[in-house]
Design a protein around this motif. Structure first.
Motif, PDB file in Angstrom:
ATOM      1  N   UNK A 292       0.847  -1.199   0.000  1.00 58.85           N
ATOM      2  CA  UNK A 292       0.000   0.000   0.000  1.00 58.85           C
ATOM      3  C   UNK A 292       0.881   1.248   0.000  1.00 58.85           C
ATOM      4  N   UNK A 293       1.953   1.219   0.798  1.00 58.24           N
ATOM      5  CA  UNK A 293       2.880   2.354   0.839  1.00 58.24           C
ATOM      6  C   UNK A 293       3.595   2.544  -0.499  1.00 58.24           C
ATOM      7  N   UNK A 294       3.969   1.442  -1.143  1.00 54.97           N
ATOM      8  CA  UNK A 294       4.636   1.549  -2.448  1.00 54.97           C
ATOM      9  C   UNK A 294       3.718   2.207  -3.478  1.00 54.97           C
ATOM     10  N   UNK A 295       2.471   1.789  -3.511  1.00 54.27           N
ATOM     11  CA  UNK A 295       1.499   2.376  -4.444  1.00 54.27           C
ATOM     12  C   UNK A 295       1.289   3.858  -4.119  1.00 54.27           C
ATOM     13  N   UNK A 296       1.167   4.177  -2.835  1.00 52.03           N
ATOM     14  CA  UNK A 296       0.946   5.564  -2.425  1.00 52.03           C
ATOM     15  C   UNK A 296       2.105   6.459  -2.856  1.00 52.03           C
ATOM     16  N   UNK A 297       3.329   5.951  -2.740  1.00 56.01           N
ATOM     17  CA  UNK A 297       4.494   6.757  -3.133  1.00 56.01           C
ATOM     18  C   UNK A 297       4.597   6.896  -4.639  1.00 56.01           C
ATOM     19  N   UNK A 298       4.322   5.812  -5.351  1.00 56.39           N
ATOM     20  CA  UNK A 298       4.393   5.858  -6.811  1.00 56.39           C
ATOM     21  C   UNK A 298       3.334   6.779  -7.404  1.00 56.39           C
ATOM     22  N   UNK A 299       2.152   6.777  -6.800  1.00 58.14           N
ATOM     23  CA  UNK A 299       1.039   7.597  -7.306  1.00 58.14           C
ATOM     24  C   UNK A 299       0.913   8.934  -6.583  1.00 58.14           C
ATOM     25  N   UNK A 300       1.854   9.204  -5.658  1.00 58.54           N
ATOM     26  CA  UNK A 300       1.860  10.466  -4.909  1.00 58.54           C
ATOM     27  C   UNK A 300       0.555  10.669  -4.128  1.00 58.54           C
ATOM     28  N   UNK A 301       0.128   9.611  -3.455  1.00 61.27           N
ATOM     29  CA  UNK A 301      -1.133   9.656  -2.703  1.00 61.27           C
ATOM     30  C   UNK A 301      -0.846   9.995  -1.246  1.00 61.27           C
ATOM     31  N   UNK A 302      -0.557  11.276  -1.007  1.00 62.07           N
ATOM     32  CA  UNK A 302      -0.235  11.733   0.333  1.00 62.07           C
ATOM     33  C   UNK A 302      -1.323  12.647   0.859  1.00 62.07           C
ATOM     34  N   UNK A 303      -1.414  12.712   2.202  1.00 61.26           N
ATOM     35  CA  UNK A 303      -2.371  13.616   2.817  1.00 61.26           C
ATOM     36  C   UNK A 303      -1.972  15.045   2.498  1.00 61.26           C
TER      37      UNK A 303
ATOM     38  N   UNK B 143       5.409  16.428   7.452  1.00 62.88           N
ATOM     39  CA  UNK B 143       5.886  15.687   6.298  1.00 62.88           C
ATOM     40  C   UNK B 143       4.751  15.124   5.466  1.00 62.88           C
ATOM     41  N   UNK B 144       5.115  14.535   4.324  1.00 64.30           N
ATOM     42  CA  UNK B 144       4.134  13.898   3.450  1.00 64.30           C
ATOM     43  C   UNK B 144       4.023  12.425   3.824  1.00 64.30           C
ATOM     44  N   UNK B 145       2.902  12.078   4.401  1.00 65.61           N
ATOM     45  CA  UNK B 145       2.677  10.711   4.889  1.00 65.61           C
ATOM     46  C   UNK B 145       1.387  10.169   4.290  1.00 65.61           C
ATOM     47  N   UNK B 146       1.426   8.982   3.698  1.00 66.68           N
ATOM     48  CA  UNK B 146       0.202   8.402   3.117  1.00 66.68           C
ATOM     49  C   UNK B 146      -0.857   8.154   4.194  1.00 66.68           C
ATOM     50  N   UNK B 147      -2.108   8.377   3.845  1.00 67.65           N
ATOM     51  CA  UNK B 147      -3.198   8.142   4.801  1.00 67.65           C
ATOM     52  C   UNK B 147      -4.118   7.045   4.285  1.00 67.65           C
ATOM     53  N   UNK B 148      -3.508   5.912   3.908  1.00 63.28           N
ATOM     54  CA  UNK B 148      -4.278   4.793   3.361  1.00 63.28           C
ATOM     55  C   UNK B 148      -4.217   3.564   4.281  1.00 63.28           C
ATOM     56  N   UNK B 149      -3.897   3.793   5.551  1.00 58.17           N
ATOM     57  CA  UNK B 149      -3.844   2.676   6.488  1.00 58.17           C
ATOM     58  C   UNK B 149      -5.196   2.003   6.657  1.00 58.17           C
ATOM     59  N   UNK B 150      -6.270   2.759   6.438  1.00 51.58           N
ATOM     60  CA  UNK B 150      -7.608   2.199   6.546  1.00 51.58           C
ATOM     61  C   UNK B 150      -7.866   1.079   5.559  1.00 51.58           C
ATOM     62  N   UNK B 151      -7.163   1.113   4.427  1.00 50.86           N
ATOM     63  CA  UNK B 151      -7.314   0.047   3.429  1.00 50.86           C
ATOM     64  C   UNK B 151      -6.828  -1.272   4.013  1.00 50.86           C
ATOM     65  N   UNK B 152      -5.682  -1.240   4.680  1.00 47.64           N
ATOM     66  CA  UNK B 152      -5.141  -2.449   5.310  1.00 47.64           C
ATOM     67  C   UNK B 152      -6.040  -2.912   6.456  1.00 47.64           C
ATOM     68  N   UNK B 153      -6.523  -1.966   7.264  1.00 43.67           N
ATOM     69  CA  UNK B 153      -7.421  -2.306   8.377  1.00 43.67           C
ATOM     70  C   UNK B 153      -8.676  -2.979   7.853  1.00 43.67           C
ATOM     71  N   UNK B 154      -9.206  -2.455   6.761  1.00 44.90           N
ATOM     72  CA  UNK B 154     -10.423  -3.006   6.151  1.00 44.90           C
ATOM     73  C   UNK B 154     -10.231  -4.475   5.769  1.00 44.90           C
ATOM     74  N   UNK B 155      -9.168  -4.748   5.021  1.00 47.99           N
ATOM     75  CA  UNK B 155      -8.936  -6.126   4.575  1.00 47.99           C
ATOM     76  C   UNK B 155      -8.610  -7.049   5.755  1.00 47.99           C
ATOM     77  N   UNK B 156      -7.808  -6.565   6.684  1.00 43.76           N
ATOM     78  CA  UNK B 156      -7.462  -7.383   7.844  1.00 43.76           C
ATOM     79  C   UNK B 156      -8.692  -7.751   8.656  1.00 43.76           C
ATOM     80  N   UNK B 157      -9.530  -6.766   8.930  1.00 46.25           N
ATOM     81  CA  UNK B 157     -10.727  -6.997   9.739  1.00 46.25           C
ATOM     82  C   UNK B 157     -11.741  -7.893   9.025  1.00 46.25           C
ATOM     83  N   UNK B 158     -12.056  -7.570   7.788  1.00 45.81           N
ATOM     84  CA  UNK B 158     -13.083  -8.319   7.045  1.00 45.81           C
ATOM     85  C   UNK B 158     -12.671  -9.778   6.864  1.00 45.81           C
ATOM     86  N   UNK B 159     -11.452 -10.003   6.364  1.00 42.13           N
ATOM     87  CA  UNK B 159     -11.027 -11.374   6.065  1.00 42.13           C
ATOM     88  C   UNK B 159     -10.862 -12.212   7.325  1.00 42.13           C
ATOM     89  N   UNK B 160     -10.285 -11.644   8.373  1.00 41.05           N
ATOM     90  CA  UNK B 160     -10.092 -12.420   9.603  1.00 41.05           C
ATOM     91  C   UNK B 160     -11.429 -12.758  10.257  1.00 41.05           C
TER      92      UNK B 160
END
Length: 359
Positions: free
Chosen positions: A24-35, A45-62
């Motif tokens: 997710x971080x690699x995609x965010x950096x490549x596509x410049x998806x920063x807050x 600093x420029x920090x990606x705010x896509x942690x919710x994507x990981x939380x979503x998949x972790x929670x739903x699948x588990x």
């Protein structure tokens, strides 16, 4: 077997988030998806705010994996509502949308849970002398509480680890109670959320180069799931036949999510008193005030997490003392209000001392 599934849910959620964050971080950096930078933001600093994507998949699948074999009629509606939160949160993280649009989607998700998922309050346990409540009153009250909790977690997400830390405490407490009460499906769901958030917490607080925020995607999902768990906790405690039944479930459930709720009430009141929009951003949140005293994110998060555990402990003590349920609720509410203003008072005193120091 049940305890293995519960532990497994936490481990699966944790592992999935740990694995998901680097790509997710690699995609965010490549596509410049920063807050986008804002003056009021604490981070510069420029920090990606896509942690919710990981939380979503972790929670739903588990949750899906660990509840396999259990009858869990509400799960499909919970997942549907979480998916709605995921997409509206992701859109806001990537494009920024109006508060009105987010509110409409929150209403829709809440209505799905209440009317189809049977996630609603039907009894107030005697708070203010009220027990069973009418269906339509139940519907509107539950919807109000859901929206309040969702937005409270959204607003409290201002420093590293705070929203996730508070949600970890809430989900761990509720998950343990559900396990002791033999409500295994909801225990699994609680620990699936806890495990997913624990992994995110590590990246968010200690990540350095792999640091990321949960964004609206994460905070909206957290608020929805925690409100669902808190409502079911109250419902399972209506009939006091279980050895672990809580006499005053409303005050105990309120106590475990009191910090974001009281903070939201406090900042909205301040904004209205200043004749500003209740949705206008500022630095009046409780974590902003504590940062003036303790300029370290992890320490501030720790203070608020410990405060939550303390207030929850006090609520359980009141419950065990057998105090009147209304008195218990008002005492917990008063304790939360008093605590929320302490950092502001201390910060003002600190400023006054610095101002009057000789040059």
């Amino acid at each position: 077997m049940e305890i293995l599934l519960i532990i497994g849910a936490a481990i699966i959620g944790f592992t999935l988030v740990m694995i998901a964050v680097p790509p997710i971080l690699r995609v965010a950096r490549q596509k410049n998806l920063f807050e986008p930078f804002e003056e009021r933001k604490i981070h510069k600093g420029s920090i990606p705010s896509l942690g919710g994507v990981a939380i979503f998949f972790g929670f739903i699948l588990s949750t899906i994996i660990a509840t396999d074999g259990y009858t869990f009629d509400s799960l499909k509606y919970i997942i549907a509502a979480v998916i709605l939160m995921f997409f509206i949160g992701l859109k806001d993280d990537l494009m920024v949308i109006s508060a009105r649009k987010k509110f409409v989607v929150q209403l829709f998700a809440g209505i799905i849970l209440i009317t189809l998922g049977n996630v609603r309050l039907t009894n107030l346990h005697g708070v203010f002398g009220i027990y069973d409540i009418h269906y339509f009153v139940s519907l509107f009250l539950t919807l109000f509480i859901m929206i309040a909790v969702i937005n409270a977690f959204n607003l409290i997400d201002g420093i590293d680890g705070l929203a996730s830390g508070l949600a970890i405490v809430a989900s761990a407490f509720l998950g343990m109670w559900f396990f002791l009460a033999s409500e295994i499906q909801f225990s699994i769901m609680s620990f699936a959320l806890m495990g997913s958030l624990a992994a995110f917490f590590l990246y968010n607080v200690f990540g350095h180069r792999n640091k990321l925020f949960m964004g609206d995607t994460g905070s909206l999902i957290i608020g929805l799931v925690v409100s669902t768990l808190a409502i079911k906790f109250n419902e399972f405690n209506i009939i006091k036949t279980n050895p672990v039944s809580i006499y005053s479930a409303p005050s105990v459930s309120f106590a475990i999510i009191i910090v974001p709720l009281i903070d939201t009430l406090r900042v909205i009141t301040i904004r209205l008193m200043q004749k500003r929009s209740p949705f206008s951003p500022d630095k009046n949140h409780i974590h902003h005030r504590i940062l003036e005293l303790v300029p370290n994110h992890l320490q501030v998060t720790s203070i608020l997490v410990i405060a939550t555990i303390f207030i929850a402990g006090v609520a359980i003590l009141f419950n065990n003392m057998g105090l009147n349920v209304t008195v218990q609720f008002l005492l917990v509410f008063t304790l939360g209000i008093l605590f929320s203003f302490v950092p502001s008072i201390l910060a003002k005193r600190k400023k006054t001392k610095l101002t009057h120091q000789p040059a």
